[in-house]
Design an enzyme around this catalytic site. Structure first.
Site, PDB file in Angstrom:
ATOM      1  N   SER A 178      -7.199  -1.169   1.923  1.00 15.99           N
ATOM      2  CA  SER A 178      -6.523  -0.325   2.901  1.00 15.99           C
ATOM      3  C   SER A 178      -7.091  -0.420   4.303  1.00 15.99           C
ATOM      4  CB  SER A 178      -6.565   1.137   2.436  1.00 15.99           C
ATOM      5  OG  SER A 178      -7.900   1.577   2.286  1.00 15.99           O
ATOM      6  N   HIS A 206      -1.023  -0.374  -1.348  1.00 18.11           N
ATOM      7  CA  HIS A 206      -0.710  -0.892  -0.016  1.00 18.11           C
ATOM      8  C   HIS A 206       0.101  -2.184  -0.069  1.00 18.11           C
ATOM      9  CE1 HIS A 206      -2.985   1.980   2.424  1.00 18.11           C
ATOM     10  NE2 HIS A 206      -3.782   2.054   1.365  1.00 18.11           N
ATOM     11  N   LYS A 238       3.805   5.493   0.671  1.00 16.91           N
ATOM     12  CA  LYS A 238       3.532   4.521   1.735  1.00 16.91           C
ATOM     13  C   LYS A 238       4.827   3.782   2.059  1.00 16.91           C
ATOM     14  CE  LYS A 238      -1.384   4.348   0.778  1.00 16.91           C
ATOM     15  NZ  LYS A 238      -1.411   5.503  -0.139  1.00 16.91           N
TER      16      LYS A 238
END
Length: 285
Positions: A178, A206, A238
């Site tokens: 990240s 991610h 996300k």
């Protein structure tokens, strides 16, 4: 009266430049945001695809709230697993190419849940030194012998695996890290996990939605199956622009998690309806 030296602690944090202050966001997630009453360019959001303020997704939330309400009332194991959540799990399983999916309220809870369910004292856990805090905290709380290998250093990991006499071993890593954006060498990890009879877990938070065909993540991009990487975790907060997380794997894995995980608490149906609209995209999307 409680005496924990709170004022002294705050002073020390301030002197160490570790004192935290929250800013006030007055706008939706978007490239140009209002922060503390000032227009700013947003470079720190994880809303990679701009879905958090997408009009169709906002509409899906509104429609779902009209049907299912807002509060969940209790966990799914107490008062029932909602149909939209069940449908979302099925669509995410198809989307990731895995047999089953289990939803969690956050990625943090998913990582804690999986590692606490799989490991116990006498087992061994190996993690990349730069893994997300949720994986590291899960390791500390698991009761297993917890070792952190040097970042992306497969030689260091192999030496640790070779020395381990644990009855069960698990390797856990981020797919995309990240803070730096670098990626783990999955092919090498799969090889080591097989050589030393260790399980392998990848936190693909991610990468999911951004990497691989149709945004299906690191594992799909590399052609890795459930036999290669038994445990996949990804979040919906996300690139998917919403909230929650899931674990994907075999039928046996998911049934074990349902029976064992103390962290199993699902968010309510409005978010599920939203995420289903994203997960339903064809593989070429």
């Amino acid at each position: 009266m409680m005496n924990f030296d709170l004022e002294e602690r705050l002073e020390q944090r301030s002197e160490q430049r570790l004192f935290r202050q929250r800013v006030i966001l007055d706008s939706p997630q978007k490239p140009e945001a209002m922060v503390d009453g000032r227009p700013c360019l947003m470079f720190c959001s994880n809303d990679y695809l701009g879905l958090a303020n997408h009009p169709e997704i906002r509409s899906a939330f509104q429609q779902a709230a009209n049907v299912y309400g807002i509060g969940s009332g209790a966990s799914a194991l107490i008062n029932g697993h909602s149909r939209p959540h069940r449908q979302l799990e099925e669509e995410l399983a198809e989307f990731t190419g895995r047999a089953r999916v289990l939803l969690f309220s956050t990625g943090y809870m998913a990582n804690l849940g999986v590692i606490s369910a799989l490991l116990s004292p006498g087992d061994a856990l190996f993690q990349d030194r730069l893994n997300h805090a949720s994986l590291l905290d899960a390791g500390r709380l698991s009761g297993a012998r917890f070792q952190r290998y040097l970042h992306l250093d497969m030689g260091n990991l192999e030496r640790r695996l070779k020395k381990s006499k644990a009855r069960r071993k698990l390797i856990a890593t981020d797919g995309v890290f990240s803070m730096d954006g670098d990626r783990t060498p999955l092919a090498e990890l799969v090889k080591l996990s097989r050589q030393y009879q260790a399980g392998l877990m990848v936190d693909d938070a991610h990468a999911f939605g951004c990497i691989g065909k149709g945004g299906r993540g690191s594992l799909k991009e590399g052609g890795f199956t459930t036999d290669d990487v038994p445990v996949m975790m990804a979040t919906l907060g996300k690139a998917f622009g919403t909230a929650g997380a899931f674990v994907a794997g075999s039928e046996t894995l998911i049934e074990n998690l349902i029976s064992v995980c103390p962290q199993l608490y699902l968010y309510h149906g409005d978010a599920a309806s939203d995420c289903r609209s994203v997960a339903s995209q064809p593989e070429g999307g």
